[in-house]
Design an enzyme around this catalytic site. Structure first.
Site, PDB file in Angstrom:
ATOM      1  CE  LYS A 139     -10.914  -2.589   0.623  1.00  0.00           C
ATOM      2  NZ  LYS A 139      -9.857  -3.635   0.330  1.00  0.00           N
ATOM      3  CG  HIS A 157      -4.823  -3.937  -5.274  1.00  0.00           C
ATOM      4  ND1 HIS A 157      -4.751  -4.804  -4.398  1.00  0.00           N
ATOM      5  CD2 HIS A 157      -4.179  -4.422  -6.651  1.00  0.00           C
ATOM      6  CE1 HIS A 157      -4.305  -5.838  -4.668  1.00  0.00           C
ATOM      7  NE2 HIS A 157      -3.967  -5.417  -5.880  1.00  0.00           N
ATOM      8  NE  ARG A 162     -10.851  -1.498  -3.437  1.00  0.00           N
ATOM      9  CZ  ARG A 162     -10.314  -2.899  -3.202  1.00  0.00           C
ATOM     10  NH1 ARG A 162     -11.095  -3.706  -3.000  1.00  0.00           N
ATOM     11  NH2 ARG A 162      -9.042  -2.831  -3.292  1.00  0.00           N
ATOM     12  CG  ASP A 212      -1.998  -1.002   1.653  1.00  0.00           C
ATOM     13  OD1 ASP A 212      -1.624  -2.019   0.875  1.00  0.00           O
ATOM     14  OD2 ASP A 212      -2.724  -0.905   2.283  1.00  0.00           O
ATOM     15  CG  ASP A 226      -2.509  -3.751  -1.290  1.00  0.00           C
ATOM     16  OD1 ASP A 226      -3.790  -3.283  -1.517  1.00  0.00           O
ATOM     17  OD2 ASP A 226      -2.441  -4.940  -0.681  1.00  0.00           O
ATOM     18  CG  ASP A 227      -5.899  -0.527  -1.209  1.00  0.00           C
ATOM     19  OD1 ASP A 227      -6.308  -1.080  -2.004  1.00  0.00           O
ATOM     20  OD2 ASP A 227      -6.152  -0.773   0.226  1.00  0.00           O
TER      21      ASP A 227
END
Ligand code: NAG
Length: 359
Positions: free
Chosen positions: A254, A221, A252, A178, A199-200
């Protein structure tokens, strides 16, 4: 002397006096990094941080300036980390960190095993922990063992022109790299920065008044709010002017199903542009659990006002699904104006279980 000149001179004298009094310190070894709390300026020169140690600049006073004048390498060891931490003497003490383009090298390839935080080698993370208000600019953070930068500053902080380069991880087993993990902030701006990872790009877990502006997210991501857990609240976020390239997901939100006392509100997307997205373009899902997404949203959290505003945001898909919205019963409410979200390219159609999105 003209009265206005007297006034000006008095003002200049006051301004000079107001400059932080204190020592100029040089940190050119791990030992020299101890007890920098009374330094007004800290110059960091090149050295190797001993394996298994946190290089910690702690309790920095309001007005402290940290200048990088060399690169740092962090010695290899399996341990928890973090590798580098900056913290202020108080929540409001403003610290200026000038990276001047210098590199913090985490030696990621020695740790990367494709497992990230889910097993294999113990990887020190985050690599960089920022617990100070002020400004952090022009640092290059390279080859992070796992998560790169974790922000927990409670006063206003601007992160500007920071590069996180884990691009080697794409072929050498980088995972959970991340770029920016953000928790319990108020007044954070991350801008003009570059994130190359697996990743993020942003994971905003808790905080309010957050701006994520004009950043580049490459290979990871995407830009994420969450995963929101119990007790966490995200409010008033502007995600604007970002470029997202070759990520699995573009944008996104979540949250964990069953998260008590948690919420997301007032999320503004403006002028973001994604290409080469392989899984989901726009995603809002409330069914997250520790073992991933389950499809179950029986105890979902409120998500209020999620809007695309200003200039259009565009997402070009390369596979996957254009969008997915999975909300609990009456939990995704308020204004959801997505008329400025334009999704194109090759993908399956979007799905949504709510009917209040205005396209
Ligand atoms: C949705 O946003 C667009 C673009 O900003 C605007 O023109 C439109 O009036 C908005 N619709 C609603 C229902 O607010």
């Amino acid at each position: 002397m003209h009265p206005s000149l007297v006034f000006l001179l008095a003002f200049v004298a006051l301004t000079v006096q107001a400059a932080p009094a204190g020592k100029s310190c040089v940190v050119d070894s791990f030992a020299a990094s101890k007890n920098v709390a009374d330094c007004a300026t800290i110059t960091i020169k090149s050295f190797t941080v001993p394996a298994g140690q946190t290089l910690a600049l702690e309790k920095l006073k309001d007005g402290t300036v940290v200048n990088f004048a060399g690169d740092l390498v962090f010695g290899y060891k399996e341990w928890e980390g973090p590798l580098f931490r900056v913290s202020g003497a108080s929540d409001s003490a403003k610290v200026t960190v000038n990276g001047n383009g210098h590199v913090l090298d985490g030696q990621g390839p020695l740790y990367w095993d494709g497992k990230g935080g889910n097993g294999g080698k113990t990887k020190p993370h985050p690599m960089v922990k920022l617990n100070a208000a002020g400004t952090v600019s022009q640092l290059v953070i390279k080859n992070t063992p796992a998560h790169a930068v974790s922000v927990g500053a409670k006063g206003a902080l601007v992160i500007d022109r920071v590069t996180i380069d884990d691009s080697l991880g794409a072929t050498k087993g980088g995972h959970n790299t991340d770029c920016f993990d953000v928790s319990s902030v108020n007044g954070l701006t991350i801008q003009n920065s570059i994130c190359k990872n697996q990743d993020d790009c942003l994971a905003l877990n808790d905080g309010k008044n957050v701006k994520f502006l004009n950043n580049q997210c490459i290979g990871g991501h995407g830009i994420s709010i969450g995963s929101i857990k119990a007790g966490k609240h995200v409010d008033n976020v502007l995600i604007q002017g970002n470029t997202i390239k070759d990520n699995t997901i573009a944008l996104r939100i979540k949250s964990y199903n069953g998260a008590k006392d948690a919420s997301v509100s007032n999320i503004h997307y403006n002028d973001n542009h994604a290409t080469g997205i392989t899984k989901f373009g726009m995603m809002v899902v409330e069914d997250y659990t520790n073992s991933g997404e389950t499809g179950k949203v029986d105890k979902a959290i409120p998500i209020t006002n999620v809007n695309f505003e200003g200039k259009p945001s565009t997402i070009v898909m390369n596979g996957g699904q254009a969008y997915k919205v999975l909300c609990g019963k009456n939990t995704c409410t308020g204004s959801w104006n997505w008329s400025l979200l334009k999704i194109s390219g090759k993908s399956k159609a979007g799905t949504s279980n709510i009917n209040n999105i205005k396209w």
